[in-house]
Motif scaffolding. Structure first.
Motif: not given
Length: 104
Positions: A1-6
């Motif tokens: 899983m890769h965490y992204l900030y909008p």
């Protein structure tokens, strides 16, 4: 899983420790909070729950992977675009519904 900030920004939150005005044993509560705020104990909290902590002295007690985690410690440009929510009123039930679905 890769965490992204909008790119548009994100919503931040924080947990707080408070002492109710009419608490029966305020001295014990202050002592407990003081223990939790020690850098080595703050580091344990980061490791156990993955939340950032207010005592930056904890960083020296963390392994590099956690200390440098942009998920736990977002970079300045992410923080500048983010915001904290205030009272969202009745919409809290919608937030709760989707949080419970996400946790399944």
């Amino acid at each position: 899983m890769h965490y992204l900030y909008p790119e548009e920004g994100t919503v931040f939150w924080m947990d707080n420790m408070v002492i109710p005005k009419h608490a029966e044993n305020k001295d014990a509560t202050y002592a407990f909070i003081n223990v939790l705020m020690k850098p080595e104990n703050q580091a344990v909290l980061v490791e156990d729950i993955g939340y950032a902590v207010p005592n930056l002295g904890a960083l020296k007690h963390l392994p590099d992977a956690l200390r440098n985690s942009e998920v736990i410690f977002p970079p300045t440009e992410v923080k500048q675009k983010g915001q904290f929510l205030s009272n969202i009123g009745k919409a809290v039930s919608i937030y709760n519904q989707y949080w419970l679905e996400l946790k399944k």
